[in-house]
Design a protein around this motif. Structure first.
Motif, PDB file in Angstrom:
ATOM      1  N   MET A   1      62.941  25.941  53.705  1.00 26.32           N
ATOM      2  CA  MET A   1      64.381  26.404  53.472  1.00 26.32           C
ATOM      3  C   MET A   1      65.168  26.116  54.611  1.00 26.32           C
ATOM      4  N   LYS A   2      64.400  26.318  55.953  1.00 32.68           N
ATOM      5  CA  LYS A   2      65.132  25.850  57.317  1.00 32.68           C
ATOM      6  C   LYS A   2      65.562  24.614  57.212  1.00 32.68           C
ATOM      7  N   ASN A   3      64.590  23.765  56.865  1.00 35.09           N
ATOM      8  CA  ASN A   3      65.035  22.351  57.006  1.00 35.09           C
ATOM      9  C   ASN A   3      66.269  22.073  55.998  1.00 35.09           C
ATOM     10  N   ARG A   4      66.540  22.707  54.920  1.00 36.89           N
ATOM     11  CA  ARG A   4      67.569  22.447  54.177  1.00 36.89           C
ATOM     12  C   ARG A   4      68.699  23.019  54.870  1.00 36.89           C
ATOM     13  N   ILE A   5      68.724  24.141  55.551  1.00 29.57           N
ATOM     14  CA  ILE A   5      69.990  24.715  56.131  1.00 29.57           C
ATOM     15  C   ILE A   5      70.377  23.824  57.240  1.00 29.57           C
ATOM     16  N   ILE A   6      69.358  23.186  57.976  1.00 26.61           N
ATOM     17  CA  ILE A   6      69.675  22.352  59.035  1.00 26.61           C
ATOM     18  C   ILE A   6      70.293  21.220  58.351  1.00 26.61           C
ATOM     19  N   LYS A   7      69.847  20.556  57.499  1.00 24.76           N
ATOM     20  CA  LYS A   7      70.294  19.394  57.042  1.00 24.76           C
ATOM     21  C   LYS A   7      71.781  19.604  56.155  1.00 24.76           C
ATOM     22  N   TYR A  80      58.773  13.973  70.189  1.00 22.48           N
ATOM     23  CA  TYR A  80      57.950  13.338  69.417  1.00 22.48           C
ATOM     24  C   TYR A  80      57.278  12.118  69.995  1.00 22.48           C
ATOM     25  N   GLY A  81      56.729  12.293  71.440  1.00 20.34           N
ATOM     26  CA  GLY A  81      56.038  11.116  72.033  1.00 20.34           C
ATOM     27  C   GLY A  81      56.697   9.967  72.329  1.00 20.34           C
ATOM     28  N   GLY A  82      58.120   9.960  72.363  1.00 20.55           N
ATOM     29  CA  GLY A  82      58.719   8.600  72.622  1.00 20.55           C
ATOM     30  C   GLY A  82      59.257   8.023  71.459  1.00 20.55           C
ATOM     31  N   GLY A 106      77.015  16.486  66.947  1.00 22.67           N
ATOM     32  CA  GLY A 106      76.266  15.408  66.406  1.00 22.67           C
ATOM     33  C   GLY A 106      74.926  15.779  65.759  1.00 22.67           C
ATOM     34  N   ILE A 107      74.165  14.701  65.546  1.00 17.13           N
ATOM     35  CA  ILE A 107      72.999  14.572  64.772  1.00 17.13           C
ATOM     36  C   ILE A 107      72.015  13.558  65.517  1.00 17.13           C
ATOM     37  N   MET A 108      70.846  14.173  65.877  1.00 19.50           N
ATOM     38  CA  MET A 108      69.747  13.284  66.327  1.00 19.50           C
ATOM     39  C   MET A 108      68.921  13.011  65.158  1.00 19.50           C
ATOM     40  N   PHE A 109      68.351  11.622  64.763  1.00 17.90           N
ATOM     41  CA  PHE A 109      67.644  11.411  63.872  1.00 17.90           C
ATOM     42  C   PHE A 109      66.661  10.244  63.595  1.00 17.90           C
ATOM     43  N   SER A 110      65.404  10.672  63.334  1.00 14.97           N
ATOM     44  CA  SER A 110      64.536   9.589  62.970  1.00 14.97           C
ATOM     45  C   SER A 110      64.102   9.577  61.575  1.00 14.97           C
ATOM     46  N   ASN A 111      62.795   8.988  61.473  1.00 14.03           N
ATOM     47  CA  ASN A 111      62.234   8.764  60.020  1.00 14.03           C
ATOM     48  C   ASN A 111      61.378  10.317  60.092  1.00 14.03           C
ATOM     49  N   GLU A 112      61.331  11.071  61.073  1.00 17.25           N
ATOM     50  CA  GLU A 112      60.609  12.363  61.241  1.00 17.25           C
ATOM     51  C   GLU A 112      61.299  13.539  61.471  1.00 17.25           C
ATOM     52  N   ILE A 113      62.621  13.483  62.126  1.00 10.24           N
ATOM     53  CA  ILE A 113      63.202  14.490  62.270  1.00 10.24           C
ATOM     54  C   ILE A 113      64.764  14.224  62.040  1.00 10.24           C
ATOM     55  N   LEU A 139      69.183  22.240  68.009  1.00  4.79           N
ATOM     56  CA  LEU A 139      68.713  22.916  67.083  1.00  4.79           C
ATOM     57  C   LEU A 139      67.481  22.032  66.808  1.00  4.79           C
ATOM     58  N   ALA A 140      66.460  22.651  66.902  1.00  4.46           N
ATOM     59  CA  ALA A 140      65.084  21.939  66.796  1.00  4.46           C
ATOM     60  C   ALA A 140      64.622  22.590  65.317  1.00  4.46           C
ATOM     61  N   MET A 141      63.532  21.713  64.771  1.00  5.97           N
ATOM     62  CA  MET A 141      63.026  21.824  63.721  1.00  5.97           C
ATOM     63  C   MET A 141      61.838  22.822  63.738  1.00  5.97           C
ATOM     64  N   ASP A 142      61.217  23.116  65.050  1.00  3.93           N
ATOM     65  CA  ASP A 142      60.047  23.830  65.482  1.00  3.93           C
ATOM     66  C   ASP A 142      60.321  25.373  65.457  1.00  3.93           C
TER      67      ASP A 142
END
Length: 158
Positions: A1-7, A80-82, A106-113, A139-142
């Protein structure tokens, strides 16, 4: 649910910034065009800390004297470790002098976040360069730390 709101918030932010910038004309007849020279519109920006708690290099384009958008690439060693990340952002300048307040989303993104970020700071602009300092809320996913503070230092070459 939280991921859906942030996206959802991230997508709304990008759509709002792109609609606002493309719906406006590049010049304003009553104010005149202060971006007549091509180098005044294009910038290469180096960022330390800021949106990613790492380093990024970005291309920034001024749609209007007070509105620009950017896209960049960098690393995020803290999250995420570099991992390699991408950033997409918009910058709104408040004031017409060479020293003015700025706000960014803005948005920061990778294949994991995918992490939205918001900042408010100060910019000193010269003819062919600028320096910007901007505190950020990321706004972190943690679940342990939903909002992470950061301080971005920028150097842009036009």
């Amino acid at each position: 649910m939280k991921n859906r709101i942030i996206k959802t918030l991230s997508i709304i932010t990008v759509i709002f910034l792109s609609n606002y910038s493309f719906a406006q004309t590049i010049t304003s007849p009553e104010r005149g065009d202060s971006l007549k020279k091509d180098y005044q519109r294009h910038s290469i920006v180096l960022e330390v800390l800021g949106k990613s708690w790492g380093g990024t290099i970005s291309y920034e384009y001024k749609f209007r004297p007070n509105l620009s958008g950017g896209v960049g690439y960098g690393t995020s060693p803290t999250f995420y470790g570099g991992k390699h990340i991408g950033v997409v952002y918009g910058v709104l300048r408040v004031g017409e002098n060479r020293k003015h307040f700025v706000t960014s989303a803005g948005i920061m993104f990778s294949n994991e976040i995918m992490s939205p970020n918001f900042g408010f700071g100060y910019e000193v602009e010269k003819e062919k360069s600028y320096f910007r300092i901007m505190p950020y809320a990321i706004l972190a996913m943690d679940d342990d730390y939903p909002i992470i503070p950061s301080l971005g230092l920028y150097f842009g070459l036009k």
